[in-house]
Design a protein around this motif. Sequence first.
Motif, PDB file in Angstrom:
ATOM      1  N   LEU A 186       5.762  10.940   4.967  1.00  0.00           N
ATOM      2  CA  LEU A 186       6.207  11.405   3.640  1.00  0.00           C
ATOM      3  C   LEU A 186       6.390  10.232   2.679  1.00  0.00           C
ATOM      4  CD1 LEU A 186       8.816  14.224   4.463  1.00  0.00           C
ATOM      5  CD2 LEU A 186       6.420  14.458   3.771  1.00  0.00           C
ATOM      6  N   ARG A 187       6.628   9.047   3.237  1.00  0.00           N
ATOM      7  CA  ARG A 187       6.774   7.860   2.375  1.00  0.00           C
ATOM      8  C   ARG A 187       5.444   7.169   2.109  1.00  0.00           C
ATOM      9  NH1 ARG A 187      12.063   4.997   5.091  1.00  0.00           N
ATOM     10  NH2 ARG A 187      13.643   6.369   4.181  1.00  0.00           N
ATOM     11  N   ALA A 188       4.398   7.641   2.783  1.00  0.00           N
ATOM     12  CA  ALA A 188       3.077   7.014   2.641  1.00  0.00           C
ATOM     13  C   ALA A 188       2.156   7.871   1.781  1.00  0.00           C
ATOM     14  CB  ALA A 188       2.463   6.797   4.021  1.00  0.00           C
ATOM     15  N   GLY A 189       2.748   8.778   0.999  1.00  0.00           N
ATOM     16  CA  GLY A 189       1.919   9.624   0.142  1.00  0.00           C
ATOM     17  C   GLY A 189       1.919  11.088   0.560  1.00  0.00           C
ATOM     18  N   VAL A 203      -4.137   5.661   1.451  1.00  0.00           N
ATOM     19  CA  VAL A 203      -5.353   5.458   0.647  1.00  0.00           C
ATOM     20  C   VAL A 203      -5.900   6.815   0.182  1.00  0.00           C
ATOM     21  CG1 VAL A 203      -7.656   4.434   0.576  1.00  0.00           C
ATOM     22  CG2 VAL A 203      -5.850   3.297   1.880  1.00  0.00           C
ATOM     23  N   THR A 204      -5.761   7.838   1.029  1.00  0.00           N
ATOM     24  CA  THR A 204      -6.203   9.182   0.616  1.00  0.00           C
ATOM     25  C   THR A 204      -5.364   9.644  -0.584  1.00  0.00           C
ATOM     26  OG1 THR A 204      -6.847   9.659   2.893  1.00  0.00           O
ATOM     27  CG2 THR A 204      -6.631  11.543   1.421  1.00  0.00           C
ATOM     28  N   ARG A 205      -4.086   9.340  -0.571  1.00  0.00           N
ATOM     29  CA  ARG A 205      -3.251   9.691  -1.737  1.00  0.00           C
ATOM     30  C   ARG A 205      -3.767   8.996  -2.998  1.00  0.00           C
ATOM     31  NH1 ARG A 205      -1.500  13.543  -3.249  1.00  0.00           N
ATOM     32  NH2 ARG A 205       0.014  13.923  -1.613  1.00  0.00           N
ATOM     33  N   LEU A 206      -4.172   7.732  -2.870  1.00  0.00           N
ATOM     34  CA  LEU A 206      -4.689   7.023  -4.045  1.00  0.00           C
ATOM     35  C   LEU A 206      -6.027   7.639  -4.492  1.00  0.00           C
ATOM     36  CD1 LEU A 206      -3.952   3.298  -3.066  1.00  0.00           C
ATOM     37  CD2 LEU A 206      -2.494   4.908  -4.298  1.00  0.00           C
ATOM     38  N   ALA A 207      -6.805   8.102  -3.517  1.00  0.00           N
ATOM     39  CA  ALA A 207      -8.125   8.663  -3.837  1.00  0.00           C
ATOM     40  C   ALA A 207      -8.024  10.084  -4.389  1.00  0.00           C
ATOM     41  CB  ALA A 207      -9.006   8.660  -2.591  1.00  0.00           C
ATOM     42  N   LEU A 227       0.828  -1.209   0.000  1.00  0.00           N
ATOM     43  CA  LEU A 227       0.000   0.000   0.000  1.00  0.00           C
ATOM     44  C   LEU A 227       0.862   1.259   0.000  1.00  0.00           C
ATOM     45  CD1 LEU A 227      -2.718   1.478   0.251  1.00  0.00           C
ATOM     46  CD2 LEU A 227      -2.569   1.145   2.730  1.00  0.00           C
ATOM     47  N   LEU A 228       1.874   1.271   0.872  1.00  0.00           N
ATOM     48  CA  LEU A 228       2.711   2.462   0.980  1.00  0.00           C
ATOM     49  C   LEU A 228       3.493   2.700  -0.312  1.00  0.00           C
ATOM     50  CD1 LEU A 228       4.054   2.303   4.677  1.00  0.00           C
ATOM     51  CD2 LEU A 228       1.875   3.148   3.804  1.00  0.00           C
ATOM     52  N   THR A 229       3.980   1.622  -0.912  1.00  0.00           N
ATOM     53  CA  THR A 229       4.740   1.742  -2.162  1.00  0.00           C
ATOM     54  C   THR A 229       3.849   2.308  -3.267  1.00  0.00           C
ATOM     55  OG1 THR A 229       6.049  -0.156  -1.475  1.00  0.00           O
ATOM     56  CG2 THR A 229       6.172   0.432  -3.807  1.00  0.00           C
ATOM     57  N   LYS A 230       2.629   1.812  -3.302  1.00  0.00           N
ATOM     58  CA  LYS A 230       1.670   2.286  -4.311  1.00  0.00           C
ATOM     59  C   LYS A 230       1.386   3.787  -4.128  1.00  0.00           C
ATOM     60  CE  LYS A 230      -2.779   0.452  -5.731  1.00  0.00           C
ATOM     61  NZ  LYS A 230      -2.977  -0.487  -6.800  1.00  0.00           N
ATOM     62  N   ALA A 231       1.152   4.190  -2.874  1.00  0.00           N
ATOM     63  CA  ALA A 231       0.845   5.600  -2.592  1.00  0.00           C
ATOM     64  C   ALA A 231       2.044   6.487  -2.916  1.00  0.00           C
ATOM     65  CB  ALA A 231       0.450   5.754  -1.126  1.00  0.00           C
ATOM     66  N   ASP A 232       3.227   5.997  -2.585  1.00  0.00           N
ATOM     67  CA  ASP A 232       4.447   6.762  -2.844  1.00  0.00           C
ATOM     68  C   ASP A 232       4.621   6.983  -4.352  1.00  0.00           C
ATOM     69  OD1 ASP A 232       6.585   8.063  -1.503  1.00  0.00           O
ATOM     70  OD2 ASP A 232       7.967   6.535  -2.266  1.00  0.00           O
ATOM     71  N   ALA A 233       4.312   5.948  -5.129  1.00  0.00           N
ATOM     72  CA  ALA A 233       4.451   6.046  -6.590  1.00  0.00           C
ATOM     73  C   ALA A 233       3.442   7.059  -7.147  1.00  0.00           C
ATOM     74  CB  ALA A 233       4.243   4.666  -7.220  1.00  0.00           C
ATOM     75  N   VAL A 234       2.224   7.051  -6.611  1.00  0.00           N
ATOM     76  CA  VAL A 234       1.206   8.003  -7.087  1.00  0.00           C
ATOM     77  C   VAL A 234       1.622   9.425  -6.724  1.00  0.00           C
ATOM     78  CG1 VAL A 234      -1.190   8.758  -6.758  1.00  0.00           C
ATOM     79  CG2 VAL A 234      -0.688   6.332  -7.060  1.00  0.00           C
ATOM     80  N   ARG A 235       2.126   9.610  -5.508  1.00  0.00           N
ATOM     81  CA  ARG A 235       2.617  10.928  -5.091  1.00  0.00           C
ATOM     82  C   ARG A 235       3.738  11.404  -6.013  1.00  0.00           C
ATOM     83  NH1 ARG A 235       7.562  11.943  -4.317  1.00  0.00           N
ATOM     84  NH2 ARG A 235       7.805  10.086  -3.049  1.00  0.00           N
ATOM     85  N   HIS A 236       4.648  10.506  -6.337  1.00  0.00           N
ATOM     86  CA  HIS A 236       5.783  10.844  -7.200  1.00  0.00           C
ATOM     87  C   HIS A 236       5.293  11.316  -8.581  1.00  0.00           C
ATOM     88  CE1 HIS A 236       9.663  10.546  -9.201  1.00  0.00           C
ATOM     89  NE2 HIS A 236       9.056   9.843 -10.125  1.00  0.00           N
TER      90      HIS A 236
END
Length: 332
Positions: free
Chosen positions: A268-271, A239-243, A18-27
């Motif tokens: 910061l690593r979680a989105g 999850v908020t970062r993904l949303a 989950l954290l990796t996914k959010a970090d990638a979306v933030r990036h």
Amino acid sequence: MQREDVLRLLFRMPLNELLTKADAVRHTALGEHVFVRGLIEFSNSCVCGCRYCGLRRANTTVRRYRLAASEIIASARQAVMAGADTVVLQSGEDPSQNVRELASVIEGIKNHCRVAVTLSIGEHTREAYAVWRAAGADRFLIRHETADADLYAALHPGRSLQQRLRCLRTLQDLGYAVGTGFIVGLPGQRPGTLADDILLARKLNVDMCGIGPFIPQADTPLGGEPHGSVELTLRALAVTRLALPQAHLPATTALATLAPVHGQRDGLRAGGNVLMPGFTPADCRTAYNIYDDKRRVGMTEARAIIKAAGRTHALPPGDASCSMSPKVCACT
Ligand code: SAH
């Protein structure tokens, strides 16, 4: 994104995934830059009865203060000189707040510093919000706190979620960039409510969303309740970062309070892409006790957290307290 999807992400997806996914979306959505907001808690006067908050009116142990206009403007200059890209003026909710006086503080800051001014001062009339907007306020933070209307009513005597959301919409209507947010682990909160919190932030299409764990404050009715979970807060943030891929999401000071070493780095690593170091004058900080053991995160800490997270920022190098910023003009 359906409620079922949000619940699956929140509670069933392995944490690292989950954290990796959010970090990638933030990036992809926002890049590597961490935005630094200078927080000035200019008054702890409050008429509210929020059952979790140490500033609640019934708490007579609090030494109440309100900074003078000149002190607020001086703190703002200090924040901007130290590299903050936005100034956040936060206070308890004080209906005796003089609307014109705060407007002139906003004008004073905008005249001296080329930064966005954010207000975080609770519920006021549309007219007051309009005056502050006209004075130059750019953004407004007003968390919905919890999307469960019954829990909201139980925790905020005399208030309603509906009223809070009305304020949010009014602020959007007036052209503010608006931030909501919610507390993780509020006593009485059902796990599914966190999914509703995230879906509500998405529905409101907010520009910002602050997510922090509940932390008990001894002089409140909820002072004996357990604090919220750091892991669940990080999950909610991710999850908020993904949303809301484009939203500005702080790694909150509440996270740093429960997890002093890694909380905000992990945020910061979680989105997360925002830090909010404090610029409240030293003699008032301890009186702004919304929860116990509130950690003081200053510019030095912010710099270290951004470095630990492997990210970039626009802070001047070295000792933040003495570096001049081009964002501040020369008129002292
Ligand atoms: N008066 C303003 C600012 C409130 S303080 C307003 O009404 O918006 C900022 C935020 O601190 C609140 O929105 C709430 O989410 C959070 N907060 C208050 N007490 C807390 C506690 N005990 N634990 C965690 N967060 C808390």
